[in-house]
Structures are given as C-alpha cells and as structure tokens.
Design an enzyme around this catalytic site. Structure first.
Site, PDB file in Angstrom:
ATOM      1  N   ASP A  42      29.527  49.777 -11.133  1.00 19.68           N
ATOM      2  CA  ASP A  42      28.133  50.154 -11.406  1.00 19.68           C
ATOM      3  C   ASP A  42      27.249  48.906 -11.504  1.00 19.68           C
ATOM      4  OD1 ASP A  42      28.989  49.272 -13.860  1.00 19.68           O
ATOM      5  OD2 ASP A  42      28.356  51.046 -14.977  1.00 19.68           O
ATOM      6  N   LYS A 110      37.028  54.141 -13.511  1.00 22.00           N
ATOM      7  CA  LYS A 110      37.032  53.122 -14.565  1.00 22.00           C
ATOM      8  C   LYS A 110      35.991  53.481 -15.618  1.00 22.00           C
ATOM      9  CE  LYS A 110      35.498  48.684 -13.926  1.00 22.00           C
ATOM     10  NZ  LYS A 110      34.380  48.552 -14.877  1.00 22.00           N
ATOM     11  N   GLU A 112      34.317  52.202 -19.527  1.00 28.03           N
ATOM     12  CA  GLU A 112      34.157  51.061 -20.438  1.00 28.03           C
ATOM     13  C   GLU A 112      34.352  51.486 -21.889  1.00 28.03           C
ATOM     14  OE1 GLU A 112      30.375  49.102 -19.876  1.00 28.03           O
ATOM     15  OE2 GLU A 112      30.719  48.820 -17.734  1.00 28.03           O
ATOM     16  N   GLU A 177      36.481  41.573 -19.623  1.00 30.07           N
ATOM     17  CA  GLU A 177      35.267  40.857 -19.213  1.00 30.07           C
ATOM     18  C   GLU A 177      34.803  39.895 -20.304  1.00 30.07           C
ATOM     19  OE1 GLU A 177      32.288  43.231 -17.301  1.00 30.07           O
ATOM     20  OE2 GLU A 177      30.829  41.596 -17.313  1.00 30.07           O
TER      21      GLU A 177
HETATM   22  O1  KIV Z   1      30.544  47.026 -12.346  1.00 25.63           O
HETATM   23  C1  KIV Z   1      31.351  46.170 -11.947  1.00 25.63           C
HETATM   24  O2  KIV Z   1      31.244  45.646 -10.828  1.00 25.63           O
HETATM   25  C2  KIV Z   1      32.452  45.814 -12.837  1.00 25.63           C
HETATM   26  C3  KIV Z   1      33.251  44.590 -12.534  1.00 25.63           C
HETATM   27  C4  KIV Z   1      32.447  43.385 -12.408  1.00 25.63           C
HETATM   28  C5  KIV Z   1      34.392  44.446 -13.427  1.00 25.63           C
HETATM   29  O3  KIV Z   1      32.691  46.504 -13.769  1.00 25.63           O
END
Ligand code: KIV
Length: 258
Positions: A42, A110, A112, A177
């Site tokens: 994102d 994914k 967070e 991160e």
């Molecule tokens: O949004 C993204 O591109 C990410 C990566 C940089 C880990 O979450």
C-alpha cells in the site's frame, strides 16, 4: 501449504529471501525474475498518488493494481497489502481478504500489527488464507515522525512477544520495518519463520524494498533506501531521442508508418 511458501520457509538460515514491490504488470514482470515474494504494497499510496500516508489507499486501489501485477507475476509468491481499516474486525478482515484473493488471484495478504490484530489473523489462517505479518514501524497507524522501533528493553520485549504471537497464529513470515539491529537480530534468531527486513539490518532472513525507490524512479530520502540504479536517466534518454526525431521528422519513417 502453498509450495511457494514452503520454498520460502526452507530458506531460513540457508539463503536470503528477496521481496520486492510491484504496482503494475510491466514492473512485476521484471521483479518476478529476481524475487521470492512480489508485494503489492500500500506504499503505492505515497509512491504513485503522493498521499502523505497510506491511510487513504482503498481496497479498490489495491485490487486494481494487484490485477495488473498478477499479469506479470509467474513464479514468485504474490502478496497483497490489506489497506487501512479493511481488517478492523474479524468479519471485515475475512470478507475483504476473501475479496482480494478472489479478484486478484494473489497467494497471500499482509496485515500490519501484532497482538491488536491477532484475532483477525487467526480467522484468516483458519480459513486457509496465507498471511504475512508486519511489525515495527507500521505506516498505516504511525503518528507523527517515523522513527525506529525496538530501541528500549521494553519495546524489544514487546516486539519479540508480538512476533511469537504472530508465529503461533500461523503467519508464514514477518516484515520488520525500521527495527533496531539488536532487536531485529534477536527476533530473527527466536523465530522459526523468516523475518523480512526493511531498514532492520542484515540479520533478517530476507530484505524488502520498494522497487520504485531502488531503481530511482521515486525520489526519497528515507535512510534505508539505497538507489541501485538511476532508471530516470534512461527514461529521459528515450524521451529526448523521441522528441528530437519527431521534431526533425526522422520519426516516423516508412518502417513505422502504415
Ligand atoms: O507497503 C509496502 O510497500 C510495504 C513494504 C515496504 C514492506 O509494506
């Protein structure tokens, strides 16, 4: 278990895992030649749309870009970020993850967070949706200035606990991160699943970067970004040549005309 995920898990303590972002087919085609994981991040909100944060990115944004990326990804594992507020409850997490998988044909999603989203992660895993975790600096909920995580003993302990919780809930890998080196190293040594670092030291099992940043297409001064090539130079060369040839009537020649 997905055979691509199995292959990635086997790399832990053996060889580094490569993870790169892609937001469209043409970049995905090139990324796919090198990467184990293609991430539709994102981060496209800030990289492509100039949003100050990733919070404005919608499910539709992610699905549209992912459909394009899907066309370019042949061999790597394709992971799609679930955008902000699309996994606030168990029901919304499951409904939106299913929608992402169905419409984009990606392999995994994914999310967070740690303990705060553990029930959402469990419900996805229970429904056979592969999940990648993301700890440390969490761009969707970070307030104010971005700073490193896992700096104090307390923060380190909390991150390790979160990582263990994610692992026991069934995530197959965790992005770390901006996590301090000593903390990222200990998390990586503690976990059985791989860690994928971004600004979190060489001790992680793999590394991820935003492709647009590393090829110099997107200008950024973030500490962890290394510009491996300046692709803008070549783009400018091509555009300049086109402009010169059009103005001098060299292009289009007969060869390029009907
Ligand atoms: O949004 C993204 O591109 C990410 C990566 C940089 C880990 O979450």
């Amino acid at each position: 278990m997905n055979s691509k995920i199995k292959k990635i898990l086997k790399k832990k303590n053996k060889s580094k895992i490569i993870c790169l972002t892609a937001y469209s087919k043409n970049i995905a085609e090139e990324v796919d030649k090198y990467t184990d994981i293609t991430l539709v991040g994102d981060s496209l909100g800030s990289v492509l749309y100039n949003y100050k944060t990733t919070r404005k990115v919608t499910l539709i944004n992610m699905i549209d870009h992912s459909k394009s990326v899907r066309l370019g990804v042949k061999k790597s594992l394709m992971v799609v970020d679930m955008p902000y507020k699309t996994y606030s409850s168990n029901n919304s997490a499951l409904k939106n993850a299913k929608k992402i998988i169905k419409e984009t044909k990606c392999d995994a999603v994914k999310l967070e967070g740690g303990k705060n989203i553990i029930n959402q992660i469990k419900i996805l895993v229970k429904n056979k949706i592969p999940v990648m975790g993301h700890l440390g600096l969490l761009p969707q909920t970070a307030k104010g200035k971005f700073k490193s995580k896992g700096r104090t003993a307390k923060e380190k302990k909390q991150l390790i606990n979160d990582a263990l919780l994610l692992q026991s809930s069934g995530v197959f890998a965790i992005v770390l991160e901006c996590v301090k080196t000593f903390t990222a190293k200990q998390i990586t040594q503690t976990l059985k699943i791989p860690t994928i670092g971004i600004g979190s030291s060489v001790y992680c099992d793999g590394q991820v970067l935003v492709t647009d940043d590393l090829i110099g297409l997107n200008n950024t001064n973030i500490k962890f970004v290394k510009k491996f090539v300046n692709i803008k130079k070549n783009i400018n060369l091509g555009l300049k040549k086109f402009t010169i040839e059009v103005k001098s009537k060299k292009y289009p020649s007969k060869k390029h005309s009907y």
